[in-house]
Design a protein around this motif. Structure first.
Motif, PDB file in Angstrom:
ATOM      1  N   PRO A  47      45.302  47.745  47.878  1.00 10.92           N
ATOM      2  CA  PRO A  47      44.193  47.420  48.738  1.00 10.92           C
ATOM      3  C   PRO A  47      43.322  48.658  48.899  1.00 10.92           C
ATOM      4  CG  PRO A  47      46.715  47.367  49.609  1.00 10.92           C
ATOM      5  CD  PRO A  47      46.638  47.958  48.288  1.00 10.92           C
ATOM      6  N   ALA A  75      43.498  51.081  51.742  1.00 10.56           N
ATOM      7  CA  ALA A  75      44.731  52.119  51.853  1.00 10.56           C
ATOM      8  C   ALA A  75      44.254  53.719  51.321  1.00 10.56           C
ATOM      9  CB  ALA A  75      45.760  51.538  51.033  1.00 10.56           C
ATOM     10  N   VAL A 124      47.848  49.377  56.996  1.00 10.51           N
ATOM     11  CA  VAL A 124      47.996  48.297  56.004  1.00 10.51           C
ATOM     12  C   VAL A 124      49.462  47.391  56.409  1.00 10.51           C
ATOM     13  CG1 VAL A 124      48.314  47.543  53.496  1.00 10.51           C
ATOM     14  CG2 VAL A 124      46.391  49.124  54.333  1.00 10.51           C
ATOM     15  N   LEU A 142      42.106  43.260  53.246  1.00 12.56           N
ATOM     16  CA  LEU A 142      43.595  42.848  53.530  1.00 12.56           C
ATOM     17  C   LEU A 142      43.678  41.581  54.267  1.00 12.56           C
ATOM     18  CD1 LEU A 142      45.593  45.911  54.875  1.00 12.56           C
ATOM     19  CD2 LEU A 142      45.878  44.445  52.879  1.00 12.56           C
TER      20      LEU A 142
END
Lengths: 410, 306
Positions: free
Chosen positions: B222, B225, B75, B251
């Motif tokens: 997110p 994640a 990420v 993302l």
């Protein structure tokens, strides 16, 4: 060489400033080459170590590792710069750019080409004039430092796009390319020029020629650029003025050319028919026009004469020392008041009626040209490479004082 | 002179420049750095300033802090490539006036070498430089907690913004992460990382309350994640920030989400207009953004006034 030297073409460009600057950079330790007029339309050919490069925004000392500084008088074209840099192996470490210099955009370029299609003027189609014209009427014209502030850059580019109404290049994509340009080059404050000048001898590399000067050339067949020493004088208090001429006169594109003679056999390696400029024209050495160039440039301290090998090959080549206009003989083009374009336009019409009157073929071309232009020839060039150059020790030729132009005496 | 031999198009030029500069977007971290870059080290910093200037007279401070620990996986790298577009998105449609953006990174003060990194407020591409200098820690403690509270402490006590001083307008803070904060701001960590002497620990609820006097605080989770969609993480942050917790399933849409949230907060756009803007701009993110911003959709836009 301990003094700064400004290299200016006394003709219509193409006299060989690039090879002269290259030779100066090879002969002496030069701190930097400074560009002080024009933009990406310049094409200064240099052959060094078997490598040929047409310098446009990078200075002609680049192949020798001499840094280039683009002063605030330049019109910087990031798109053309990227192509030129790539051809040179991306020597961005050698380049600094004044944040105040104007940026040429794809829209300026497109507008230039549109005008050139409808009314041929002889420009190079790179939008330099258009960029200068836009800046005169728009205080927020994009400048180099704007690429460091994407938001401001975007605003200013949007204004340019709106002003011209072209939509082919999206603003976002131009912003992206210009921001990438900002990361690749070092953008500096105006004081950087002072620093370079203080650190060592610099060479000022002019673009185009005095006979194309925006105020002194044959209006309207001129460039949007001050091609005399005037810009250099604004950047530097003291320098030697080196005028460059060829043994024959050339002109790229439209406009008066009194000594033009298409029968002369003078093949050109690096100059050809330009898509936007038109034909490359050649003719006899025009001493009358070159003397006018010296006069309006405020005089020269020394001369470089290039293409000295040409008279040997073309035995018909001569020097023209006077014109016949409307039945009268004239050996001088009288400069008018500065910045009087109406006068320049009348001069253009007058020159269109002029024909060569007196032509002769000298025994020693360099000496003859030095005598006619009133300055010693300190550099003779017989070919494109630095080893084809001969530095002539000062004092061999008749030294000449700086002649004030007549309009200064009034 | 001549004829523009080096003429080229805008796309080739951009590519040439990028190839020539050729730096990794994560040059500092990929160079093996294991300490905060001097420009991003919070140690001994008195204030990070968001100031009005002649050029930016009505500054809007925006802080984006993201978790750089291992649980976030790839990420942070995606964020580093996406976030430079944020300024353009904010300014293009006028979502914010004179935005000044500061990036930072959050690690774990109990075990990481770089538990906190904070850049400067910038309104030009210098913020890209700060981004490129962020060390991607990749560690983390594995206890589902990171030192968000330490970052919040820094932002509450070490940021001064003209928007607040001159105009009584809060800034925006976006925390992007997937874990819980520790329960207290610990004096020892504050001393070590920031250098302040703190008499006693501060409960996380107190530091959030203090922070919310300066910033409208959002937490973006997110779902790509590690703990994406984790109930405990969501509930804890919702307990702290209410509806300002946004779940983001893509993302690639992070910039659009932040820009539109600011636009909504500034009352410069409503959600439908904003989604139309994104579609018109050719962004594929509209669906993800709409999902993330659903909690904000039906509330009064005047969230930023003090």
């Amino acid at each position: 060489m301990r003094e700064h030297v400004a290299v200016v073409d006394l003709g219509y460009g193409d006299a060989g400033k690039g090879t002269v600057v290259d030779a100066l950079c090879g002969n002496q330790r030069v701190r930097a080459v400074l560009r002080f007029n024009g933009g990406a339309q310049a094409a200064h050919n240099v052959v060094a170590d078997g490598r040929h490069h047409t310098f446009s925004q990078f200075g002609a000392g680049t192949l020798r590792g001499v840094p280039t500084h683009l002063t605030r008088f330049m019109v910087v074209d990031p798109l053309a710069l990227s192509a030129e840099a790539a051809a040179l192996g991306n020597p961005y470490h050698l380049l600094t750019v004044d944040g105040d210099a104007l940026l040429a955009t794809p829209w300026h370029r497109a507008a230039n080409r549109r005008k050139e299609r409808s009314n041929r003027h002889g420009s190079c189609g790179m939008g330099i004039g258009e960029t200068m014209a836009y800046a005169l009427t728009h205080a927020d014209a994009p400048r180099v430092a704007d690429v460091l502030s994407p938001a401001r850059l975007r605003r200013r580019l949007e204004r340019v796009q709106e002003a011209y109404g072209f939509t082919d290049a999206p603003v976002d994509d131009v912003v992206e390319a210009f921001v990438a340009f900002g990361r690749a080059v070092r953008i500096v404050h105006e004081s950087h020029t002072m620093r370079l000048l203080a650190e060592g001898p610099c060479v000022f590399e002019g673009a185009q020629g005095v006979l194309l000067d925006e105020w002194r050339g044959w209006h309207p067949h001129t460039t949007w650029s001050t091609t005399t020493f005037d810009n250099v004088a604004e950047l530097c208090p003291s320098f030697r003025r080196l005028g460059v001429v060829r043994t024959y006169t050339t002109r790229h594109g439209a406009g008066p050319f009194v000594t033009e003679n298409p029968l002369l056999d003078l093949p050109e390696t690096h100059n050809g028919h330009g898509e936007w400029q038109g034909a490359f024209r050649t003719g006899h050495f025009d001493a009358v026009a070159h003397r006018y160039a010296v006069e309006v440039a405020g005089g020269v301290d020394e001369l470089a004469v290039t293409h000295l090998d040409a008279p040997v090959r073309e035995t018909g080549l001569k020097i023209c020392t006077s014109y016949r206009v409307d039945g009268e003989i004239h050996d001088r083009i009288v400069p008018g008041p500065h910045r009087d374009l109406a006068h320049q336009e009348r001069l253009t019409a007058w020159l269109d009626r002029a024909r060569p009157a007196e032509l002769h073929r000298p025994a020693d071309w360099a000496t003859e040209i030095g005598g006619l232009l009133g300055a010693p020839v300190t550099l003779e060039s017989y070919g494109p490479r630095a080893i084809d150059k001969r530095f002539v020790p000062a004092g061999v030729h008749r030294p000449a004082g700086i002649r004030l132009p007549t309009y200064c005496l009034v | 002179m001549g004829s523009g031999r080096w003429s080229t198009d805008v796309y080739t030029a951009a590519e040439n420049f990028r190839a020539a500069t050729g730096r990794s977007a994560f040059a500092y971290s990929d160079g093996g750095a294991r300490t905060a870059h001097p420009d991003l080290d919070p140690k001994g910093v008195f204030m990070r300033e968001s100031r009005d200037s002649d050029e930016h007279p009505v500054s809007t401070p925006i802080v984006v802090m993201f978790d750089v620990t291992g649980s976030m996986g790839n990420v942070p790298r995606v964020l580093q490539t996406k976030l430079p577009q944020l300024l353009g998105l904010l300014t293009r449609k006028g979502y914010a006036t004179d935005p000044q953006i500061m990036f930072g990174a959050i690690g774990d003060a109990t075990c990481d070498r770089v538990p906190l990194q904070v850049g400067q407020f910038e309104s030009d591409n210098r913020m890209d430089e700060h981004l490129s200098r962020i060390v991607l820690e990749g560690g983390g403690g594995g206890q589902k907690r990171e030192s968000y509270e330490l970052a919040m402490y820094f932002l509450a006590r070490h940021v001064v913004a003209d928007s607040l001083v001159q105009r009584q307008r809060k800034g925006y803070l976006f925390l992007i992460g997937d874990e819980l904060p520790y329960r207290k701001v610990k004096p020892k960590e504050v001393k070590q990382v920031i250098g302040d002497d703190l008499a006693e620990a501060i409960p996380v609820e107190s530091i959030v309350a203090e922070l919310q006097r300066k910033f409208e605080v959002f937490f973006i989770l997110p779902t790509a994640a590690g703990y994406g969609g984790d109930r405990e993480v969501l509930d804890t942050w919702r307990g702290l920030l209410g509806q300002n917790v946004l779940e983001l399933d893509d993302l690639d849409a992070v910039c659009e989400t932040i820009a539109l949230t600011v636009g909504l907060g500034e009352d410069n756009v409503d959600l439908d207009e904003g989604l139309d803007d994104l579609a018109a701009y050719g962004s594929a993110a509209a669906g993800s953004v709409a999902g993330a911003l659903a909690p904000l959709a039906d509330r009064s836009p005047q969230i930023r006034r003090l």
